[in-house]
Design a protein around this motif. Structure first.
Motif, PDB file in Angstrom:
ATOM      1  N   LYS A 208       3.311  15.134  -7.809  1.00 50.37           N
ATOM      2  CA  LYS A 208       3.496  13.994  -8.721  1.00 50.37           C
ATOM      3  C   LYS A 208       4.388  12.928  -8.078  1.00 50.37           C
ATOM      4  O   LYS A 208       4.173  11.729  -8.248  1.00 50.37           O
ATOM      5  N   SER A 209       5.383  13.402  -7.341  1.00 52.56           N
ATOM      6  CA  SER A 209       6.272  12.489  -6.608  1.00 52.56           C
ATOM      7  C   SER A 209       5.489  11.751  -5.517  1.00 52.56           C
ATOM      8  O   SER A 209       5.652  10.537  -5.327  1.00 52.56           O
ATOM      9  N   ILE A 210       4.602  12.480  -4.821  1.00 52.72           N
ATOM     10  CA  ILE A 210       3.761  11.865  -3.782  1.00 52.72           C
ATOM     11  C   ILE A 210       2.864  10.797  -4.411  1.00 52.72           C
ATOM     12  O   ILE A 210       2.734   9.685  -3.894  1.00 52.72           O
ATOM     13  N   GLU A 211       2.264  11.159  -5.551  1.00 61.69           N
ATOM     14  CA  GLU A 211       1.381  10.208  -6.240  1.00 61.69           C
ATOM     15  C   GLU A 211       2.139   8.952  -6.646  1.00 61.69           C
ATOM     16  O   GLU A 211       1.643   7.827  -6.469  1.00 61.69           O
ATOM     17  N   ALA A 212       3.353   9.113  -7.173  1.00 65.31           N
ATOM     18  CA  ALA A 212       4.168   7.961  -7.597  1.00 65.31           C
ATOM     19  C   ALA A 212       4.479   7.062  -6.400  1.00 65.31           C
ATOM     20  O   ALA A 212       4.409   5.828  -6.489  1.00 65.31           O
ATOM     21  N   LEU A 213       4.796   7.699  -5.269  1.00 64.43           N
ATOM     22  CA  LEU A 213       5.107   6.952  -4.048  1.00 64.43           C
ATOM     23  C   LEU A 213       3.883   6.184  -3.545  1.00 64.43           C
ATOM     24  O   LEU A 213       3.970   4.994  -3.206  1.00 64.43           O
ATOM     25  N   ASP A 214       2.726   6.860  -3.513  1.00 58.14           N
ATOM     26  CA  ASP A 214       1.486   6.208  -3.088  1.00 58.14           C
ATOM     27  C   ASP A 214       1.115   5.067  -4.023  1.00 58.14           C
ATOM     28  O   ASP A 214       0.745   3.978  -3.579  1.00 58.14           O
ATOM     29  N   LYS A 215       1.220   5.325  -5.333  1.00 63.74           N
ATOM     30  CA  LYS A 215       0.816   4.301  -6.320  1.00 63.74           C
ATOM     31  C   LYS A 215       1.715   3.067  -6.219  1.00 63.74           C
ATOM     32  O   LYS A 215       1.262   1.938  -6.417  1.00 63.74           O
ATOM     33  N   MET A 216       3.001   3.299  -5.901  1.00 67.70           N
ATOM     34  CA  MET A 216       3.905   2.171  -5.692  1.00 67.70           C
ATOM     35  C   MET A 216       3.381   1.315  -4.534  1.00 67.70           C
ATOM     36  O   MET A 216       3.318   0.084  -4.635  1.00 67.70           O
ATOM     37  N   GLY A 217       2.970   1.957  -3.459  1.00 67.29           N
ATOM     38  CA  GLY A 217       2.410   1.245  -2.310  1.00 67.29           C
ATOM     39  C   GLY A 217       1.104   0.544  -2.646  1.00 67.29           C
ATOM     40  O   GLY A 217       0.874  -0.608  -2.256  1.00 67.29           O
ATOM     41  N   MET A 218       0.252   1.230  -3.411  1.00 67.15           N
ATOM     42  CA  MET A 218      -1.034   0.643  -3.807  1.00 67.15           C
ATOM     43  C   MET A 218      -0.818  -0.586  -4.681  1.00 67.15           C
ATOM     44  O   MET A 218      -1.501  -1.605  -4.510  1.00 67.15           O
ATOM     45  N   ASP A 219       0.137  -0.502  -5.608  1.00 68.52           N
ATOM     46  CA  ASP A 219       0.447  -1.652  -6.474  1.00 68.52           C
ATOM     47  C   ASP A 219       0.915  -2.849  -5.643  1.00 68.52           C
ATOM     48  O   ASP A 219       0.561  -3.999  -5.925  1.00 68.52           O
ATOM     49  N   ILE A 220       1.725  -2.564  -4.619  1.00 71.42           N
ATOM     50  CA  ILE A 220       2.230  -3.639  -3.762  1.00 71.42           C
ATOM     51  C   ILE A 220       1.092  -4.252  -2.944  1.00 71.42           C
ATOM     52  O   ILE A 220       0.992  -5.478  -2.811  1.00 71.42           O
ATOM     53  N   ILE A 221       0.198  -3.407  -2.431  1.00 66.49           N
ATOM     54  CA  ILE A 221      -0.975  -3.917  -1.691  1.00 66.49           C
ATOM     55  C   ILE A 221      -1.804  -4.812  -2.612  1.00 66.49           C
ATOM     56  O   ILE A 221      -2.289  -5.873  -2.193  1.00 66.49           O
ATOM     57  N   GLU A 222      -1.935  -4.426  -3.881  1.00 60.32           N
ATOM     58  CA  GLU A 222      -2.713  -5.227  -4.844  1.00 60.32           C
ATOM     59  C   GLU A 222      -2.102  -6.606  -5.085  1.00 60.32           C
ATOM     60  O   GLU A 222      -2.816  -7.536  -5.427  1.00 60.32           O
ATOM     61  N   THR A 223      -0.790  -6.747  -4.878  1.00 64.07           N
ATOM     62  CA  THR A 223      -0.177  -8.083  -5.031  1.00 64.07           C
ATOM     63  C   THR A 223      -0.601  -9.001  -3.887  1.00 64.07           C
ATOM     64  O   THR A 223      -0.461 -10.218  -3.978  1.00 64.07           O
ATOM     65  N   GLY A 224      -1.081  -8.395  -2.777  1.00 62.80           N
ATOM     66  CA  GLY A 224      -1.520  -9.194  -1.638  1.00 62.80           C
ATOM     67  C   GLY A 224      -0.385  -9.690  -0.758  1.00 62.80           C
ATOM     68  O   GLY A 224      -0.610 -10.509   0.138  1.00 62.80           O
TER      69      GLY A 224
END
Length: 296
Positions: A208-224
């Motif tokens: 769950k911690s790994i997922e939270a870390l990845d999703k944080m990165g994915m959200d940032i990538i989505e900001t462009g």
């Protein structure tokens, strides 16, 4: 100039080399993700692990592609074995897959060479690298019956300023709607064998911690925003192996005239880490879509 073939060196190990089986496997994954093909999708971020691990997740990227107007695919993949501080161009003239060959766009290759910023990679380096090869069968499948060429670019351990420089060079190609971009990356590689064990207990289980870390990165990538992505990587050092191709792509989108938004559509982990003895690799698939609305 004679034909110079890059063989599908990982066929038979990372994915099946049986054309019928491979074709059916890819079709099955593409159908089961149930996506509508859209001409607005101009690029994807997709994993590059063996198909038994990430083939299904990758379909959520490649399943968005409408092949009808696309003439060339720029492939950006990280370098796993060969060290270079630059981006390197393939010296092959054709990339073979078990289900069809993808010719290299030699004209665009010459344009890129003429900038003086790219090095050329030896065919042995090209064949040893799996990051771009793992996208090829999907591209061959999606573009079946269409004339499409590929522009493979191996992205080395590029500095932040050079990520921006390559992004500026490649941005003009984004503004041509017949160009498509396939960005190769897995996400977190967690466990002692990857020398990465970031764990924030507030999320509960390790996975769950790994997922939270990845999703944080994915959200940032989505900001462009490539600078925010760089900050995130500096802060957490998440083992996203395609960090450099993703960063170059973010700089391309920042420097082109077309408004394109990245959206992640699928996230998977190879297994669920529950103890420090476990390990896993994360796979995330995204589509980069033109934004027709004027609101940014």
């Amino acid at each position: 100039m004679g034909t110079k073939v890059r063989r599908p060196s990982h066929a038979g190990s990372w994915y099946t080399d049986n054309p019928k089986e491979l074709s059916e496997e890819l079709e099955g994954w593409l159908q089961s993700c149930g996506l509508t093909k859209s001409p607005d999708v101009r690029g994807v971020i997709a994993p590059h692990a063996g198909y038994s691990y990430s083939g299904r997740a990758a379909a959520y990227a490649f399943g968005n592609i409408d092949p009808s107007n696309i003439l060339r695919v720029f492939l950006l993949g990280p370098s796993h074995h060969y060290y270079t501080p630059k981006c390197a161009l393939s010296t092959a003239t054709v990339y073979k897959t078990p289900i069809g060959d993808l010719p290299i766009d030699l004209e665009v290759m010459e344009e890129l060479k003429a900038t003086g910023k790219f090095e050329l990679m030896d065919i042995r380096v090209d064949e040893a690298e799996h990051s771009m090869e793992m996208h090829l069968p999907y591209l061959a499948k999606v573009f079946e019956g269409h004339q499409v060429k590929v522009v493979p670019i191996l992205v080395g351990a590029v500095s932040a300023e050079n990520e921006a420089m390559y992004g500026q060079i490649l941005a003009k190609y984004v503004d041509n709607p017949s160009n498509f971009f396939s960005i190769s990356s897995d996400f977190c590689h967690w466990g002692s064998r990857f020398n990465y064990m970031h764990y924030d207990k507030k999320h509960g289980s390790i996975y769950k911690s790994i997922e939270a870390l990845d999703k944080m990165g994915m959200d940032i990538i989505e900001t462009g925003d490539p600078d925010s992505f760089k900050q995130y990587l500096l802060e957490y050092d998440n083992t996203i192996c395609g960090r450099h191709p993703i960063s170059v792509f973010l700089h391309m989108l920042r420097n082109c005239s077309t408004k394109i938004n990245i959206k992640f559509l699928r996230y998977e982990q190879s297994s669920q880490c529950k103890s420090t003895r476990d390990s896993s690799v994360s796979y995330a698939s995204a589509a980069a879509k033109t934004d027709d609305s004027s609101s940014s």
